[in-house]
Design a protein around this motif. Structure first.
Motif, short mmCIF file in Angstrom:
data_model
loop_
_atom_site.label_atom_id
_atom_site.label_comp_id
_atom_site.label_asym_id
_atom_site.label_seq_id
_atom_site.Cartn_x
_atom_site.Cartn_y
_atom_site.Cartn_z
N ARG A 158 0.84 -1.20 0.00
CA ARG A 158 0.00 0.00 0.00
C ARG A 158 0.87 1.25 0.00
O ARG A 158 1.85 1.36 0.74
N ARG A 161 4.09 3.49 -5.68
CA ARG A 161 3.77 3.98 -7.02
C ARG A 161 3.95 2.83 -8.00
O ARG A 161 4.98 2.15 -7.99
N LEU A 174 -0.16 4.95 -11.09
CA LEU A 174 -1.09 5.13 -9.99
C LEU A 174 -0.42 4.82 -8.66
O LEU A 174 0.73 4.37 -8.63
N HIS A 177 -3.71 1.76 -3.31
CA HIS A 177 -4.40 2.15 -2.07
C HIS A 177 -4.80 0.93 -1.24
O HIS A 177 -4.63 0.90 -0.02
N GLU A 185 -7.51 -1.47 -5.49
CA GLU A 185 -7.98 -0.09 -5.56
C GLU A 185 -6.77 0.83 -5.65
O GLU A 185 -5.81 0.70 -4.90
N PHE A 186 -6.82 1.79 -6.60
CA PHE A 186 -5.70 2.67 -6.85
C PHE A 186 -6.12 4.14 -6.73
O PHE A 186 -7.27 4.49 -7.03
N GLN A 187 -5.16 4.95 -6.32
CA GLN A 187 -5.36 6.40 -6.25
C GLN A 187 -4.59 7.04 -7.40
O GLN A 187 -3.39 6.82 -7.54
N LYS A 191 -4.52 13.59 -6.55
CA LYS A 191 -5.30 13.06 -5.43
C LYS A 191 -6.70 13.64 -5.34
O LYS A 191 -7.51 13.18 -4.54
N ARG A 192 -6.99 14.62 -6.21
CA ARG A 192 -8.35 15.14 -6.25
C ARG A 192 -9.27 14.21 -7.05
O ARG A 192 -10.49 14.30 -6.94
N SER A 194 -11.02 10.63 -8.31
CA SER A 194 -11.62 9.49 -7.60
C SER A 194 -10.73 8.25 -7.74
O SER A 194 -10.02 8.08 -8.72
N ARG A 195 -10.78 7.41 -6.73
CA ARG A 195 -10.02 6.16 -6.77
C ARG A 195 -10.58 5.23 -7.83
O ARG A 195 -11.77 5.27 -8.17
N HIS A 197 -11.13 1.27 -9.12
CA HIS A 197 -11.33 -0.07 -8.57
C HIS A 197 -11.28 -1.08 -9.72
O HIS A 197 -12.06 -0.98 -10.66
#
Length: 214
Positions: A158, A161, A174, A177, A185-187, A191-192, A194-195, A197
């Motif tokens: 977690r 990168r 990404l 996360h 699940e990735f960010q 960071k603004r 949405s994640r 999936h």
């Protein structure tokens, strides 16, 4: 005799002395930003490309360096067995071009003949490849011309990168996360946003970024 690698290394040293990337050095000299990018140092058929005398003259003028200082930064000594062992050649491709079909196998290893090459100073890293960032979509983490080294077989945790190749889209850079038995699940780097999936069945491979030329 000066080698292809030594001349390009001297250009990289010049850029670094002035706190620039190869792309930034080219811009300062009024050249195309991609002139000194690692992906331009070999042709598609892997023949070495040399910088022109005009481009060398322009970067010396732009940085205020002398020709003697530039030449002095080139190590003329031929590589020995120990220096060769201290680095390795890895496949290199532009990030925007690397998502095309046939570029990777099912495990994320580079395939095909359209890859260039670059030297990487860690001979211990296995099954790695290099991607060159194009454009400013990944600022502030990665700039145009930055190189990222990806290890598709490296364990990921977690917050790492990663480069993700899904079945539905091209390569994405990404942040991991969360991972469950059924999905990941990735960010996004922004960071603004949405994640994202993905079910495991929808992911071809995930490779951890182990180094970046920032």
């Amino acid at each position: 005799m000066l080698s292809h690698a030594q001349v390009w290394a001297a250009i990289d040293k010049l850029a670094k002395r002035h706190e620039l990337s190869p792309s930034g050095l080219a811009k300062r000299a009024g050249l195309d930003p991609t002139t000194f990018n690692p992906s331009k140092r070999f042709s598609v058929d892997e023949r070495p490309r040399w910088p022109s005398t005009e481009s060398l003259a322009k970067i010396l003028e732009a940085t205020g360096e002398t020709l003697n200082a530039f030449v002095a930064s080139i190590t003329v000594q031929e590589p020995t067995a120990s220096t060769e062992a201290a680095s390795r050649i890895v496949p290199l491709k532009g990030l925007c071009d690397a998502g095309h079909e046939g570029t990777f196998d099912q495990l994320g290893a580079p395939t095909g003949m359209t890859w260039n090459q670059m030297s990487f100073p860690d001979p211990k890293a296995k099954e790695i490849f290099a991607l060159e960032v194009t454009g400013d979509d990944m600022l502030p983490l990665y700039r145009d011309g930055d190189i990222i080294i990806v290890a598709p077989d490296a364990p990921i945790r977690r917050g790492d990168r990663v480069v993700v190749k899904s079945k539905l889209q091209a390569l994405s850079v990404l942040l991991l996360h969360k991972r469950t038995d059924s999905a990941m699940e990735f960010q996004p780097l922004d960071k603004r946003a949405s994640r994202l999936h993905f079910k495991h069945a929808d992911i071809d491979w995930v490779g951890r970024i182990i180094w970046a030329s920032q």
